[in-house]
Design a protein around this motif. Structure first.
Motif, short mmCIF file in Angstrom:
data_model
loop_
_atom_site.label_atom_id
_atom_site.label_comp_id
_atom_site.label_asym_id
_atom_site.label_seq_id
_atom_site.Cartn_x
_atom_site.Cartn_y
_atom_site.Cartn_z
N LEU A 68 0.87 -1.17 0.00
CA LEU A 68 0.00 0.00 0.00
C LEU A 68 0.90 1.22 0.00
N GLN A 69 0.85 1.97 -1.08
CA GLN A 69 1.73 3.12 -1.21
C GLN A 69 0.96 4.41 -0.92
N HIS A 70 1.40 5.52 -1.48
CA HIS A 70 0.84 6.84 -1.21
C HIS A 70 -0.60 6.98 -1.70
N ASP A 71 -1.42 7.62 -0.89
CA ASP A 71 -2.77 8.05 -1.26
C ASP A 71 -3.69 6.89 -1.63
N THR A 72 -3.89 6.02 -0.67
CA THR A 72 -4.86 4.94 -0.83
C THR A 72 -5.99 5.19 0.15
N HIS A 73 -7.20 5.20 -0.35
CA HIS A 73 -8.33 5.37 0.56
C HIS A 73 -9.62 4.75 0.04
N ASN A 74 -10.41 4.32 1.04
CA ASN A 74 -11.71 3.69 0.79
C ASN A 74 -11.61 2.42 -0.06
N ASN A 75 -10.51 1.69 0.12
CA ASN A 75 -10.34 0.41 -0.57
C ASN A 75 -10.73 -0.72 0.36
N VAL A 76 -11.19 -1.81 -0.22
CA VAL A 76 -11.54 -3.01 0.55
C VAL A 76 -10.56 -4.11 0.17
N ILE A 77 -9.88 -4.63 1.17
CA ILE A 77 -8.94 -5.73 0.99
C ILE A 77 -9.49 -6.88 1.83
N GLU A 78 -10.05 -7.87 1.15
CA GLU A 78 -10.78 -8.90 1.88
C GLU A 78 -10.62 -10.28 1.24
N LYS A 79 -10.71 -11.29 2.08
CA LYS A 79 -10.80 -12.68 1.66
C LYS A 79 -9.62 -13.13 0.80
#
Length: 173
Positions: A72-83
């Motif tokens: 996860l680098q610069h400016d990551t938002h509202n992402n879903v990392i699942e399963k």
């Protein structure tokens, strides 16, 4: 055997890879990282509103460049990392996040492969954790996220199907 297995970002300042879905992939043996989101520096864009789900991310970071399995680098938002099921490579890094600019990324129902005799490392908002429980608290991972052996059929032959009685099967379902 690539540098980065899958990358989701924008290389242009203030631009985003937005609403991207990275689903059902097997990503392994890449030299820097398995899956990367966000800009590689603060002059680049980022990744938002995207989903990384149901992936097998196995033994990446083969050159021990500290990219881990998921970067996860610069400016990551509202992402879903699942399963996802992540198996660390020789660097022992599962998640590498050296930027503090990530916001509202949701980690849920992921399995971090606990290999016998090996300890894992998680880097979250530029802080390194060698304790899974401390990482879960720092990253606000859900209670279902686990550190266990998923029991692959045959890792040596890259057969990542799960054994019938795998403790990971109900988590990543």
């Amino acid at each position: 055997k690539n540098d980065i297995g899958i990358e989701v970002t924008s290389e242009h300042a203030n631009k985003y890879a937005d609403h991207i879905k990275v689903l059902n992939n097997t990503v392994y043996n890449n030299s820097f990282t398995g899956i990367s989101i966000g800009g590689y520096d603060e002059e680049r864009g980022g990744t938002k509103n995207s989903i990384i789900s149901h992936n097998i991310i196995y033994h990446n970071d083969t050159l021990e460049l500290n990219g881990g399995q998921l970067l996860l680098q610069h400016d990551t938002h509202n992402n879903v990392i699942e399963k996802n099921i992540l198996t660390a490579g020789s660097s022992r890094i599962f998640i590498a996040n050296y930027f503090t600019s990530n916001k509202n990324n949701k980690l849920a129902r992921n399995v971090f492969h606990q290999e016998k005799g090996q300890d894992g490392i998680w880097i979250w908002k530029d802080t390194e954790y060698d304790s899974f429980e401390k990482f879960k608290i720092a990253s606000n991972s859900d209670a279902t996220t686990s550190y266990l052996d998923p029991q692959y059929k045959n890792m040596d032959k890259f057969d990542f199907r799960l054994e019938k009685d795998s403790p990971a099967a109900h988590i990543v379902k």
